[in-house]
Design a protein around this motif. Sequence first.
Motif, PDB file in Angstrom:
ATOM      1  N   ALA A  74      -9.171   9.933  -5.288  1.00 37.47           N
ATOM      2  CA  ALA A  74      -8.170   8.472  -5.247  1.00 37.47           C
ATOM      3  C   ALA A  74      -8.900   7.448  -6.064  1.00 37.47           C
ATOM      4  CB  ALA A  74      -8.322   7.855  -3.844  1.00 37.47           C
ATOM      5  N   ALA A 111      -7.621   5.638  -9.596  1.00 36.47           N
ATOM      6  CA  ALA A 111      -7.811   4.101  -9.960  1.00 36.47           C
ATOM      7  C   ALA A 111      -8.445   3.862 -10.838  1.00 36.47           C
ATOM      8  CB  ALA A 111      -8.104   3.548  -8.352  1.00 36.47           C
ATOM      9  N   SER A 134      -7.337   1.163   1.169  1.00 36.55           N
ATOM     10  CA  SER A 134      -6.045   1.729   1.012  1.00 36.55           C
ATOM     11  C   SER A 134      -5.711   2.957   1.864  1.00 36.55           C
ATOM     12  CB  SER A 134      -5.604   1.669  -0.384  1.00 36.55           C
ATOM     13  OG  SER A 134      -5.676   0.685  -0.939  1.00 36.55           O
ATOM     14  N   ASN A 142       0.853  -1.095  -0.018  1.00 38.06           N
ATOM     15  CA  ASN A 142       0.043  -0.159  -0.014  1.00 38.06           C
ATOM     16  C   ASN A 142       0.859   1.288   0.108  1.00 38.06           C
ATOM     17  OD1 ASN A 142      -3.157  -0.255   0.215  1.00 38.06           O
ATOM     18  ND2 ASN A 142      -2.363  -1.743   1.612  1.00 38.06           N
ATOM     19  N   VAL A 167     -10.078   0.986  -2.753  1.00 39.03           N
ATOM     20  CA  VAL A 167      -9.317   2.346  -2.717  1.00 39.03           C
ATOM     21  C   VAL A 167      -9.702   2.872  -1.216  1.00 39.03           C
ATOM     22  CG1 VAL A 167      -9.462   4.715  -3.569  1.00 39.03           C
ATOM     23  CG2 VAL A 167      -9.838   2.574  -5.001  1.00 39.03           C
ATOM     24  N   ALA A 195      -2.460   8.998  -2.749  1.00 42.11           N
ATOM     25  CA  ALA A 195      -3.588   9.432  -2.290  1.00 42.11           C
ATOM     26  C   ALA A 195      -3.561   9.591  -0.768  1.00 42.11           C
ATOM     27  CB  ALA A 195      -4.384   7.855  -2.281  1.00 42.11           C
ATOM     28  N   THR A 232       2.205   1.786  -3.673  1.00 41.51           N
ATOM     29  CA  THR A 232       1.199   2.169  -4.663  1.00 41.51           C
ATOM     30  C   THR A 232       0.174   3.105  -4.496  1.00 41.51           C
ATOM     31  OG1 THR A 232      -0.224   0.349  -3.868  1.00 41.51           O
ATOM     32  CG2 THR A 232       1.291  -0.310  -5.440  1.00 41.51           C
ATOM     33  N   GLN A 233       0.019   3.498  -3.260  1.00 42.79           N
ATOM     34  CA  GLN A 233      -1.115   4.236  -2.830  1.00 42.79           C
ATOM     35  C   GLN A 233      -0.662   5.560  -1.973  1.00 42.79           C
ATOM     36  OE1 GLN A 233      -4.144   4.092  -4.032  1.00 42.79           O
ATOM     37  NE2 GLN A 233      -4.008   1.898  -4.767  1.00 42.79           N
TER      38      GLN A 233
END
Length: 415
Positions: free
Chosen positions: A311, A315, A152, A84, A149, A91, A87-88
């Motif tokens: 976010a 995605a 995350s 996480n 999403v 956000a 990749t996130q």
Amino acid sequence: MHSAVFLIEFGAIILALGLLGRIAGRLRFSPIPLYLLAGLAFGEGGLLPLGASEEFVAIGAEIGVILLLLMLGLEYTASDLVSNLKTQYPAGLVDMTFNALPGAAAALLMGWGPVAAVVLAGVTWISSSGVIAKVLNDLGRVGNRETPVILSILVLEDLAMAVYLPIITALLAGVGWAAGGLTLAIALGAAGLVLFVAVRYGRHISRFVSSDDPEKLLLVVLGLTILVAGIAQQLQVSAAVGAFLVGIALSGEVAEGTHTLLSPLRDLFAAVFFVFFGLHTDPASIPPVLVPALLLAVVTACTKIATGYWAARRAGISVKGRWRAGGALVARGEFSIVIAGLAVTSGIEPRLGPLATAYVLILVIVGPLTARFTQPLAQRLFKQRAAPVTTAAVPEPRPAEEPAAVDATDGAPRA
């Protein structure tokens, strides 16, 4: 005599919490606001102030925070957290910027100072994982495309707490920059070490803790968590961060078994924690801060919706899913109260506790409503706005086989 009064008071608190939880279950919303209201009723300035059981309730509240963070850590594996983060993280940065800045700005505008600004930024930043998870389950959205999403963002917020809590602990303790930097370095080092050990040796740790006897498993995990939380607090990090890291380190069957065994204890002591926070808030102090709390709730509800929308758009989620993601993130709850509770204990700003109480009460009630109605309301609103433009800009299509126009004078087709 004192023992009898203590048993009567504490028994009445637990019974009241059980009845309030039952009422919340029938109404299908979070019991957190009812627990806070119960604390206001039993605390100073309330209808029935308590005295004999207050010290025990304070200890129960500390255990409640530890169990909340332990159970939160059990939800994630170390590999999931690392994934996480990779990749996130954009956000997470947007979430922090959109939702922490309004709280900090509000504190500064009210003249509370920089330390209170950092605290209120955390109160407005962190969504309630418990309330949101329950709402998603109640609405049947666990399998929706936007749900990963949402989760995350919640995971990143939880990870950020491992850094944020030591910072405000040091600030509230009034230590200097050198000591504060050392505290943060210890916290980051501990978090990094636990993540490394959990990724590389998580199975061995879980095997060591594991037991077929539920009683032994409960005692070992609970004892280990409270011990690590105490050591973390002694190092000026945070007992909550220590408990969270213990939860991350456990995985597999041990995590599942621990979750099952500790869930009732978590619910009990978490309820006591919310009551304890209410006990230290004078109901008479809430009306003066009600308007700022309402304005802050409106602003940060909108910023959370914007966070989820952005976010989910990043995605590749559809427009409907973007609005659902934003609406689901609005609720604040346990973390906001934990952060405000640290500030109340330190005594930096007497109005911070009442403001946080009113703020959480508003958003923990509004959150399930925004999760349910944001998408249909947004869809209807933007359709109504777009309809006149669409009608004027796009001509009505001509039928595929339209008969030739006939001249009215002689009946022959027009050229």
